[in-house]
Design a protein around this motif. Sequence first.
Motif, PDB file in Angstrom:
ATOM      1  N   TRP A  14       1.727  32.197   4.731  1.00  0.00           N
ATOM      2  CA  TRP A  14       0.337  31.903   4.401  1.00  0.00           C
ATOM      3  C   TRP A  14      -0.411  31.502   5.654  1.00  0.00           C
ATOM      4  CZ3 TRP A  14      -1.794  32.705  -0.277  1.00  0.00           C
ATOM      5  CH2 TRP A  14      -0.913  32.953  -1.330  1.00  0.00           C
ATOM      6  N   GLN A  16      -3.836  29.577   6.921  1.00  0.00           N
ATOM      7  CA  GLN A  16      -4.905  28.679   6.513  1.00  0.00           C
ATOM      8  C   GLN A  16      -5.994  28.739   7.576  1.00  0.00           C
ATOM      9  OE1 GLN A  16      -3.929  24.500   6.435  1.00  0.00           O
ATOM     10  NE2 GLN A  16      -5.628  24.055   5.077  1.00  0.00           N
ATOM     11  N   HIS A  17      -7.216  29.040   7.145  1.00  0.00           N
ATOM     12  CA  HIS A  17      -8.359  29.135   8.044  1.00  0.00           C
ATOM     13  C   HIS A  17      -9.355  28.043   7.690  1.00  0.00           C
ATOM     14  CE1 HIS A  17     -11.766  30.751  10.278  1.00  0.00           C
ATOM     15  NE2 HIS A  17     -12.482  30.519   9.184  1.00  0.00           N
ATOM     16  N   SER A  18      -9.910  27.398   8.725  1.00  0.00           N
ATOM     17  CA  SER A  18     -10.939  26.386   8.539  1.00  0.00           C
ATOM     18  C   SER A  18     -11.906  26.490   9.705  1.00  0.00           C
ATOM     19  CB  SER A  18     -10.303  24.992   8.493  1.00  0.00           C
ATOM     20  OG  SER A  18     -11.292  24.014   8.328  1.00  0.00           O
ATOM     21  N   GLN A  21     -19.432  27.522   9.686  1.00  0.00           N
ATOM     22  CA  GLN A  21     -20.207  28.753   9.760  1.00  0.00           C
ATOM     23  C   GLN A  21     -21.655  28.458   9.376  1.00  0.00           C
ATOM     24  OE1 GLN A  21     -18.865  31.681  10.864  1.00  0.00           O
ATOM     25  NE2 GLN A  21     -16.937  30.571  11.133  1.00  0.00           N
ATOM     26  N   VAL A  30     -16.012  26.230   5.979  1.00  0.00           N
ATOM     27  CA  VAL A  30     -15.353  27.331   5.288  1.00  0.00           C
ATOM     28  C   VAL A  30     -13.854  27.111   5.386  1.00  0.00           C
ATOM     29  CG1 VAL A  30     -14.976  29.829   5.262  1.00  0.00           C
ATOM     30  CG2 VAL A  30     -17.220  28.911   5.861  1.00  0.00           C
ATOM     31  N   GLU A  31     -13.173  27.127   4.247  1.00  0.00           N
ATOM     32  CA  GLU A  31     -11.723  26.985   4.217  1.00  0.00           C
ATOM     33  C   GLU A  31     -11.146  28.027   3.262  1.00  0.00           C
ATOM     34  OE1 GLU A  31     -10.779  22.369   5.018  1.00  0.00           O
ATOM     35  OE2 GLU A  31     -11.539  22.806   3.020  1.00  0.00           O
ATOM     36  N   VAL A  32     -10.066  28.663   3.679  1.00  0.00           N
ATOM     37  CA  VAL A  32      -9.416  29.665   2.838  1.00  0.00           C
ATOM     38  C   VAL A  32      -7.942  29.762   3.220  1.00  0.00           C
ATOM     39  CG1 VAL A  32      -9.920  31.635   4.348  1.00  0.00           C
ATOM     40  CG2 VAL A  32      -9.650  32.012   1.898  1.00  0.00           C
ATOM     41  N   GLU A  33      -7.123  30.111   2.265  1.00  0.00           N
ATOM     42  CA  GLU A  33      -5.711  30.436   2.512  1.00  0.00           C
ATOM     43  C   GLU A  33      -5.494  31.858   2.042  1.00  0.00           C
ATOM     44  OE1 GLU A  33      -2.825  27.817   0.811  1.00  0.00           O
ATOM     45  OE2 GLU A  33      -3.501  26.122   1.998  1.00  0.00           O
ATOM     46  N   ILE A  34      -4.739  32.620   2.837  1.00  0.00           N
ATOM     47  CA  ILE A  34      -4.470  34.009   2.488  1.00  0.00           C
ATOM     48  C   ILE A  34      -3.022  34.336   2.835  1.00  0.00           C
ATOM     49  CG2 ILE A  34      -5.317  34.897   4.696  1.00  0.00           C
ATOM     50  CD1 ILE A  34      -6.385  37.345   3.046  1.00  0.00           C
TER      51      ILE A  34
END
Length: 94
Positions: A14, A16-18, A21, A30-34
């Motif tokens: 996984w 994790q982006h933070s 923006q 902006v936070e997302v996990e992919i």
Amino acid sequence: MRYTPAGVPVSEGWLQHSSSQTESGAVRLVEVEIAVVALGETARWLEAAPLGGVVKLTGFLAAKSRNSKAPVLHVNTLEFLEGNENGSVLQEEG
């Protein structure tokens, strides 16, 4: 790490982006996990990446499977950003 029946290394995990923006003149967090997957030599480098480390990944998005349209980032290149003045870029062979 696992291996395909043909012996190709596969690493999954996984990302994790933070980041901050700007949208319509306002700054937002902006936070997302992919999910990510890497094959071949790139899989070995992804496996070596430290948990919580800062990396730059490039690749493409694809559906997880025919039955699941959830996105997965297929990694083509990996760059270690933390602890490396030069920013080593590791790229898919071929």
